[in-house]
Design a protein around this motif. Structure first.
Motif, mmCIF file in Angstrom:
data_model
loop_
_atom_site.group_PDB
_atom_site.id
_atom_site.type_symbol
_atom_site.label_atom_id
_atom_site.label_comp_id
_atom_site.label_asym_id
_atom_site.label_seq_id
_atom_site.Cartn_x
_atom_site.Cartn_y
_atom_site.Cartn_z
ATOM 1 N N ALA A 27 0.804 -1.222 0.000
ATOM 2 C CA ALA A 27 0.000 0.000 0.000
ATOM 3 C C ALA A 27 0.840 1.278 0.000
ATOM 4 O O ALA A 27 0.284 2.375 0.023
ATOM 5 C CB ALA A 27 -0.940 0.001 1.199
ATOM 6 N N GLY A 28 2.174 1.136 0.012
ATOM 7 C CA GLY A 28 3.001 2.322 -0.129
ATOM 8 C C GLY A 28 3.934 2.637 1.019
ATOM 9 O O GLY A 28 4.658 3.642 0.956
ATOM 10 N N ALA A 29 3.960 1.824 2.081
ATOM 11 C CA ALA A 29 4.930 2.055 3.154
ATOM 12 C C ALA A 29 6.338 1.845 2.598
ATOM 13 O O ALA A 29 6.574 0.935 1.808
ATOM 14 C CB ALA A 29 4.677 1.106 4.321
ATOM 15 N N VAL A 30 7.283 2.678 3.019
ATOM 16 C CA VAL A 30 8.663 2.512 2.555
ATOM 17 C C VAL A 30 9.398 1.458 3.372
ATOM 18 O O VAL A 30 10.418 0.931 2.934
ATOM 19 C CB VAL A 30 9.439 3.847 2.601
ATOM 20 N N ASP A 64 -3.464 6.686 5.364
ATOM 21 C CA ASP A 64 -4.800 6.081 5.424
ATOM 22 C C ASP A 64 -4.875 4.819 4.575
ATOM 23 O O ASP A 64 -5.509 3.831 4.966
ATOM 24 C CB ASP A 64 -5.852 7.086 4.971
ATOM 25 N N GLU A 65 -4.226 4.837 3.411
ATOM 26 C CA GLU A 65 -4.236 3.666 2.537
ATOM 27 C C GLU A 65 -3.520 2.490 3.187
ATOM 28 O O GLU A 65 -3.968 1.342 3.090
ATOM 29 C CB GLU A 65 -3.588 4.005 1.191
ATOM 30 N N VAL A 66 -2.402 2.768 3.844
ATOM 31 C CA VAL A 66 -1.669 1.693 4.517
ATOM 32 C C VAL A 66 -2.506 1.095 5.645
ATOM 33 O O VAL A 66 -2.606 -0.135 5.783
ATOM 34 C CB VAL A 66 -0.321 2.214 5.049
ATOM 35 N N ALA A 67 -3.129 1.956 6.456
ATOM 36 C CA ALA A 67 -3.963 1.452 7.553
ATOM 37 C C ALA A 67 -5.106 0.594 7.017
ATOM 38 O O ALA A 67 -5.390 -0.495 7.549
ATOM 39 C CB ALA A 67 -4.504 2.619 8.366
ATOM 40 N N ALA A 68 -5.756 1.050 5.941
ATOM 41 C CA ALA A 68 -6.869 0.295 5.366
ATOM 42 C C ALA A 68 -6.395 -1.040 4.805
ATOM 43 O O ALA A 68 -7.088 -2.065 4.937
ATOM 44 C CB ALA A 68 -7.550 1.119 4.273
ATOM 45 N N LEU A 90 6.459 2.513 8.150
ATOM 46 C CA LEU A 90 6.910 3.880 7.926
ATOM 47 C C LEU A 90 6.293 4.353 6.612
ATOM 48 O O LEU A 90 6.614 3.829 5.541
ATOM 49 C CB LEU A 90 8.433 3.919 7.874
ATOM 50 N N CYS A 91 5.393 5.330 6.713
ATOM 51 C CA CYS A 91 4.541 5.688 5.578
ATOM 52 C C CYS A 91 4.726 7.148 5.174
ATOM 53 O O CYS A 91 4.792 8.031 6.051
ATOM 54 C CB CYS A 91 3.070 5.515 5.942
#
Length: 408
Positions: free
Chosen positions: A350-353, A376-380, A369-370
């Motif tokens: 979802a985009g976390a580095v 929000d996308e990572v949490a979802a 680490l976002c």
């Protein structure tokens, strides 16, 4: 969904004071008024399972914290009040004189008070303080890998130090809280947690080198990024066998090889030792020893590099090192259950580095680490992946580095 921020230090302190007054009665002795103290939980950014192996760790103190309200009493008794997660009132008393007898008994072994009381009473007794009434209120979730035990020990420790004017240094306080966990409770952990909880500083991570016994405050603003903690609700316990089996092997290798695990040839040396001395290797096959020692060796090197990346503000590089750390903990140390692996992979997709398990493993929490625009996308994604996998849906927090144990 990211949960709202946890209670402020002032709110926790007020609730602890009210809890003590309700269950133990208001102050009646003007010479022994109630005070309140607080200690945060901790999150380890990188460097797990190396604190007991002369390694380097990089934790910081979190926004989640434990508060205690405490006052002196003159009868040598510790009365301890807390609340279990199911709402049950925990109300226990321990006489310090009885602890003297238990600790000094010829057959004394670790685990003389192997439950929640040991974290409190063990700390007070190890510091040499006297009787106290203590009420505990906490926002650090139990079994989450966020060091609820060290938060409790260190909050009690600073309370005992102040109430009895012990003049105890931070180093002595850390040693006493570690003894509470290792000896009184019987959990064979290292010193990462207590160091982070006592020495925490807002806006900084703490680089801990257990070979040189040094620490360094490292600024960790990470502009444009947020750290998310996902509490998996898969509970772990440092007092159980899986953690102890990993540490037992590393302790045995360190003693047999007189090593720091930073030597270039340490992995092959450890494999040869295990092949020639299977009993000394606690029955672990040489290939298992290879993986375990390889993790310890590589994790310390990664963490040293991560400290430099953090100092340079190189968040992308830091994230890659987090990912490599997670892979090592999963494949070489084998402490990552499926629920936490699902959360880590979802965060990365979802985009976390960077994303990894944090803490002792076998449950607990992951961190991600976002970039600010992907939080929000990572949490979802974490929620969706765990739910579809049939795992408990994590509770997700945004956190930042806070100050360590103190009076409030």
């Amino acid at each position: 969904m990211i949960v709202p921020s946890t209670r402020s230090p002032e709110e926790l302190a007020a609730e602890a004071r009210a809890f003590l007054a309700e269950k133990a009665g208001p102050d009646t002795d003007p010479a022994a008024p109630t005070g309140t103290w607080l200690a945060p939980g901790r999150v380890n950014l990188i460097g797990d399972h190396v604190d007991y192996a002369y390694g380097v760790c990089l934790p910081y103190a979190t926004t989640m914290a434990t508060a205690v309200a405490a006052r002196k009493r003159s009868d040598g008794l510790l009365r301890m009040l807390s609340q279990a997660p199911n709402g049950e009132l925990l109300d226990a008393s321990v006489a310090l004189a009885e602890l003297d007898e238990a600790v000094n008994a010829p057959d004394a072994t670790p685990g003389i008070l192997p439950d929640w009381r040991g974290y409190i009473a063990g700390t007070v007794h190890a510091l040499g303080a006297g009787g106290m009434d203590i009420a505990v209120v906490s926002d650090v979730p139990l079994g989450s890998g966020l060091s609820s035990s060290a938060a409790l020990e260190c909050a009690v420790g600073v309370a005992a130090r102040d109430l009895y004017e012990l003049g105890t240094s931070d180093e002595e306080l850390i040693a006493a809280t570690m003894r509470a966990e290792n000896f009184y409770v019987g959990a064979n952990t290292g010193g990462l947690d207590q160091n982070a909880v006592v020495r925490g500083r807002a806006g900084h991570a703490l680089a801990l080198d257990f070979l040189g016994n040094t620490h360094e405050q490292v600024p960790c603003a990470m502009e444009g990024y947020q750290l998310l903690i996902a509490d998996s609700h898969v509970e772990h316990s440092h007092a159980t066998g899986e953690y102890s089996s990993r540490r037992g092997l590393i302790d045995a290798a360190a003693a047999a090889l007189s090593c720091s695990f930073r030597e270039e040839d340490i992995v092959e040396r450890a494999v040869e030792w295990a092949a020639e001395n299977p009993a000394d290797a606690l029955g672990n096959e040489p290939e298992v020893v290879r993986r375990r020692v390889r993790h310890v060796h590589s994790e310390t090197a990664r963490t040293i590099e991560a400290v430099e990346a953090l100092k340079a503000g190189d968040v992308e590089r830091f994230g890659r090192l987090m990912n490599d750390s997670h892979a090592s903990l999963r494949d070489d140390y084998e402490i990552v259950p499926d629920a936490l692996e699902a959360a880590v992979q979802a965060a990365l997709q979802a985009g976390a580095v960077g994303a990894r398990i944090t803490g002792g493993g076998f449950g607990g929490s992951t961190i991600a680490l976002c970039p600010d625009d992907r939080v929000d996308e990572v949490a979802a994604a974490i929620e969706s992946a765990t739910r579809s996998g049939g795992f408990p849906v994590p509770t997700i927090y945004a956190t930042s580095a806070q100050d360590g144990a103190r009076r409030v």
